[in-house]
Design a protein around this motif. Structure first.
Motif, PDB file in Angstrom:
ATOM      1  N   GLY A  72       0.820  -1.266  -0.142  1.00 37.65           N
ATOM      2  CA  GLY A  72      -0.016  -0.079   0.139  1.00 37.65           C
ATOM      3  C   GLY A  72       0.792   1.053   0.044  1.00 37.65           C
ATOM      4  N   GLN A  73       0.207   2.418  -0.355  1.00 36.32           N
ATOM      5  CA  GLN A  73       0.911   3.721  -0.358  1.00 36.32           C
ATOM      6  C   GLN A  73       1.502   4.107   0.749  1.00 36.32           C
ATOM      7  OE1 GLN A  73      -1.287   7.380  -1.285  1.00 36.32           O
ATOM      8  NE2 GLN A  73       0.336   7.703  -2.865  1.00 36.32           N
ATOM      9  N   ALA A  74       1.047   3.926   1.984  1.00 35.05           N
ATOM     10  CA  ALA A  74       1.559   4.125   3.270  1.00 35.05           C
ATOM     11  C   ALA A  74       2.868   3.696   3.300  1.00 35.05           C
ATOM     12  CB  ALA A  74       0.527   4.175   4.505  1.00 35.05           C
ATOM     13  N   SER A  75       2.928   2.447   3.008  1.00 35.89           N
ATOM     14  CA  SER A  75       4.181   1.346   3.452  1.00 35.89           C
ATOM     15  C   SER A  75       5.284   1.879   2.589  1.00 35.89           C
ATOM     16  CB  SER A  75       3.744  -0.084   3.325  1.00 35.89           C
ATOM     17  OG  SER A  75       3.634  -0.260   1.955  1.00 35.89           O
ATOM     18  N   ALA A  76       4.661   2.238   1.132  1.00 34.01           N
ATOM     19  CA  ALA A  76       5.709   2.915   0.099  1.00 34.01           C
ATOM     20  C   ALA A  76       6.404   4.087   0.620  1.00 34.01           C
ATOM     21  CB  ALA A  76       5.118   2.907  -1.180  1.00 34.01           C
ATOM     22  N   PHE A  77       5.556   5.061   1.074  1.00 31.68           N
ATOM     23  CA  PHE A  77       6.245   6.359   1.623  1.00 31.68           C
ATOM     24  C   PHE A  77       6.982   6.010   2.780  1.00 31.68           C
ATOM     25  CE2 PHE A  77       2.348   8.920  -0.195  1.00 31.68           C
ATOM     26  CZ  PHE A  77       2.976   9.351  -1.398  1.00 31.68           C
ATOM     27  N   ASN A  78       6.571   5.066   3.809  1.00 29.88           N
ATOM     28  CA  ASN A  78       7.477   5.002   4.811  1.00 29.88           C
ATOM     29  C   ASN A  78       8.859   4.311   4.550  1.00 29.88           C
ATOM     30  OD1 ASN A  78       5.711   5.704   7.018  1.00 29.88           O
ATOM     31  ND2 ASN A  78       4.800   3.964   6.944  1.00 29.88           N
ATOM     32  N   ALA A  79       8.822   3.358   3.680  1.00 27.32           N
ATOM     33  CA  ALA A  79      10.000   2.737   2.923  1.00 27.32           C
ATOM     34  C   ALA A  79      11.047   3.778   2.465  1.00 27.32           C
ATOM     35  CB  ALA A  79       9.722   1.709   1.781  1.00 27.32           C
ATOM     36  N   GLY A  80      10.466   4.800   1.731  1.00 31.49           N
ATOM     37  CA  GLY A  80      11.072   6.023   1.317  1.00 31.49           C
ATOM     38  C   GLY A  80      11.587   7.043   2.194  1.00 31.49           C
TER      39      GLY A  80
END
Length: 135
Positions: A72-80
């Motif tokens: 999901g998008q939140a996990s993608a942003f957190n990885a970034g």
């Protein structure tokens, strides 16, 4: 402002999931900025299309690529976030575009004021990147 790969002013996190047809344009919109002191962190959130091939075509030294399982998008942003080195963080979804002076305008706002967050209106574009005239 000159490029400083060791200490960028901005970290731009570009999240992508199955937007092979748009992700290249999004990357180009960042690379064409008038303000050049930034890094790009592209997080591909487990795309199943040809997104990875498009992302790999860009060899700019400011680009960091993260390929992860879909979360999901939140996990993608957190990885970034974990890879950010910039003083300020800007977000871009891979089906959206930056105006070429976006980072320059943001920098002029941040440098002159003590803001923690800046929000702005968005221009709505269609699937062919044509401005619809709507905000």
């Amino acid at each position: 402002m000159n490029i400083n790969n060791d200490n960028p002013i901005f970290s731009v996190i570009l999240s992508n999931f199955n937007y092979e047809q748009f992700v290249g344009q999004s990357i180009e919109s960042i690379l064409s900025q008038t303000f050049n002191n930034y890094e790009i962190i592209i997080v591909d959130d487990g795309s199943l299309d040809g997104s990875r091939r498009v992302i790999e075509n860009y060899q700019d030294t400011r680009i960091t690529r993260i390929y992860k399982e879909n979360g999901g998008q939140a996990s993608a942003f957190n990885a970034g976030f974990k890879r950010c080195r910039g003083r300020y963080i800007a977000f871009l979804d891979s089906d959206d575009l930056f105006d070429n002076d976006k980072l320059e305008k943001l920098y002029s706002i941040f440098i002159n004021k003590e803001y923690a967050l800046v929000q702005h209106q968005l221009r709505i574009i269609d699937g062919k990147s044509n401005d619809t005239g709507r905000l």
